[in-house]
Design a protein around this motif. Structure first.
Motif, PDB file in Angstrom:
ATOM      1  N   GLN A   9      15.678 107.268  54.775  1.00 58.22           N
ATOM      2  CA  GLN A   9      14.941 107.204  53.517  1.00 58.22           C
ATOM      3  C   GLN A   9      15.888 106.798  52.387  1.00 58.22           C
ATOM      4  OE1 GLN A   9      13.426 110.847  51.832  1.00 58.22           O
ATOM      5  NE2 GLN A   9      11.585 109.853  51.046  1.00 58.22           N
TER       6      GLN A   9
ATOM      7  N   SER B 126      15.451 107.088  48.981  1.00 59.12           N
ATOM      8  CA  SER B 126      15.632 108.210  48.064  1.00 59.12           C
ATOM      9  C   SER B 126      14.458 109.142  48.298  1.00 59.12           C
ATOM     10  CB  SER B 126      15.672 107.732  46.610  1.00 59.12           C
ATOM     11  OG  SER B 126      14.424 107.184  46.276  1.00 59.12           O
TER      12      SER B 126
ATOM     13  N   ASP C  10       7.627 106.049  54.529  1.00 60.27           N
ATOM     14  CA  ASP C  10       6.360 105.584  55.134  1.00 60.27           C
ATOM     15  C   ASP C  10       6.575 104.348  56.007  1.00 60.27           C
ATOM     16  OD1 ASP C  10       4.119 106.653  52.714  1.00 60.27           O
ATOM     17  OD2 ASP C  10       6.269 106.533  52.347  1.00 60.27           O
TER      18      ASP C  10
ATOM     19  N   GLU D 203       5.172 111.510  59.194  1.00 63.14           N
ATOM     20  CA  GLU D 203       5.014 110.053  59.050  1.00 63.14           C
ATOM     21  C   GLU D 203       4.871 109.389  60.415  1.00 63.14           C
ATOM     22  OE1 GLU D 203       4.339 108.411  56.509  1.00 63.14           O
ATOM     23  OE2 GLU D 203       4.858 109.833  54.919  1.00 63.14           O
TER      24      GLU D 203
ATOM     25  N   CYS E 118       8.620 121.278  57.094  1.00 64.10           N
ATOM     26  CA  CYS E 118       7.430 121.537  56.291  1.00 64.10           C
ATOM     27  C   CYS E 118       6.237 121.587  57.235  1.00 64.10           C
ATOM     28  CB  CYS E 118       7.219 120.432  55.244  1.00 64.10           C
ATOM     29  SG  CYS E 118       7.069 118.775  55.936  1.00 64.10           S
TER      30      CYS E 118
ATOM     31  N   TYR F  23      -2.893 111.926  54.424  1.00 64.97           N
ATOM     32  CA  TYR F  23      -2.778 111.869  55.888  1.00 64.97           C
ATOM     33  C   TYR F  23      -4.150 111.723  56.559  1.00 64.97           C
ATOM     34  CZ  TYR F  23       2.008 112.991  54.927  1.00 64.97           C
ATOM     35  OH  TYR F  23       3.281 112.918  54.449  1.00 64.97           O
TER      36      TYR F  23
ATOM     37  N   GLY G  13       5.072 126.558  49.230  1.00 59.24           N
ATOM     38  CA  GLY G  13       3.712 126.950  48.864  1.00 59.24           C
ATOM     39  C   GLY G  13       3.499 127.036  47.355  1.00 59.24           C
ATOM     40  N   SER G  14       4.568 126.823  46.566  1.00 55.65           N
ATOM     41  CA  SER G  14       4.415 127.020  45.118  1.00 55.65           C
ATOM     42  C   SER G  14       3.566 125.932  44.457  1.00 55.65           C
ATOM     43  CB  SER G  14       5.778 127.159  44.435  1.00 55.65           C
ATOM     44  OG  SER G  14       6.483 125.969  44.553  1.00 55.65           O
TER      45      SER G  14
END
Ligand code: PRT
Ligand code: ZN
Length: 284
Positions: free
Chosen positions: A8, A10, A52, A72, A91, A118, A161-162
């Motif tokens: 990736q 960034s 992606d 992805e 995650c 998704y 979860g925030s």
């Protein structure tokens, strides 16, 4: 030849990807904002891309391998091999509903508007449970969709979860646990495979080292047997006599996961002066 690795450019996976290469002793010659970079001491070349796009580039062979989130890989449904779980970027892809709603199971989603980035994975879930619902594909800030009346439910990546909490939502159902993985193009020459094997060997050593600690302690000789039985080590612990008669120094490796429990048992068995040291690389 050089193995072409897509990472990736960034974002959340960039730093951990670069750190892993560094820990593998691979030095990258990287100008700022370059699309490509070469390693100076390993036959590898880096392509910096949007996450992606990485599955696509690996599928069509523009890159040989990639570091990318499983989310992805499965959403893009490209034909690549998932070779190795890298252990970072963890995650989950989850349905989230309004705080006041009660999730009663997959049938809760019937007829609902679901906002997500998704759509493929959400549709797979709906098909599996034989549920009809309306999917709204949006590319960012999915969590605001219920607040502005665009959707009843969201399906998005969650780590702490925030983000959900701050938007008055709660996690209802996990549909995929994800982490960064190493993916590979379907066809590989023996030469390319040999480079990948060298890279995987290094990654594995770094990962194993992180999961283990080196322990040094002093033990009274009469309790040595007990203490050694608590410390299996890689083959068996090293035991060296101390200058003080009746005492030995014991060195071994213990798993991070058992760490505190073993330390408590070692203390109870009479061990003293316990030192715990991080391990940089571990080769078995
Ligand atoms: O520009 P580019 O397309 O490359 O980056 P991007 O913006 O699409 O992706 P980026 O950098 O956000 O994430 C890259 C990858 O990191 C994802 O594909 C996942 O594999 C992984 N990852 C791990 C996450 C998260 N954790 C995560 N928490 N990706 C996104 N999030 C977002 C989530 O979408 C939500 O907005 O963080 C928010 C939730 O986080 P919490 O901590 O509030 O729950
Ligand atoms: Zn992206």
């Amino acid at each position: 030849m050089r193995l072409r690795l897509a990472i990736q450019k960034s974002g959340r996976l960039n730093e951990d990807s670069m750190r892993l290469l560094k820990e593998c002793g691979i030095d990258i010659n990287n100008g700022v904002n370059k699309l490509k970079a070469e390693a100076t001491n390993f036959p590898i070349e880096l392509f910096f891309l949007r996450d992606d796009d990485i599955p696509q580039y690996v599928e069509n062979g523009v890159a040989d391998i990639g570091f990318v989130g499983e989310n992805e890989v499965y959403e893009k449904a490209k034909s690549v091999d998932v070779v190795y779980a890298l252990g970072f970027g963890k995650c989950r892809l989850s349905f989230a509903i309004r705080k006041g709603d009660t999730f009663t199971g997959p049938e809760f989603l019937t007829g609902k508007k679901i906002a997500t980035s998704y759509p493929v994975l959400v549709q797979q879930y709906l098909n599996k449970h034989n549920i009809k619902a309306e999917i709204h594909e949006i590319s960012g800030s999915v969590e605001i969709a219920p607040g502005i009346g665009l959707a009843d439910v969201v399906c998005d990546l969650v780590s702490s979860g925030s983000t959900l909490f701050m938007n008055g939502l709660k996690e209802a159902e996990v549909i995929l646990n994800s982490q960064a993985v190493l993916i590979k193009h379907k066809k590989f020459s023996p030469e390319a495979q040999a480079i990948l094997d060298r890279l995987l060997f290094r990654i594995e050593s770094v990962k194993k080292a992180k999961k283990n600690k080196y322990v040094l302690l002093n033990a009274p000789n009469e309790h040595l047997d007990k203490i050694i039985s608590l410390l299996p080590g890689m083959r068996s612990p090293t035991v060296v006599a101390l200058a003080t008669p009746g005492w030995s120094s014991v060195h071994s490796v213990i798993a991070e996961s058992d760490f505190w429990e073993i330390i408590e048992q070692l203390k109870a068995a009479g061990a003293e002066g316990i030192l715990v040291v991080p391990i940089e690389k571990m080769i078995l």
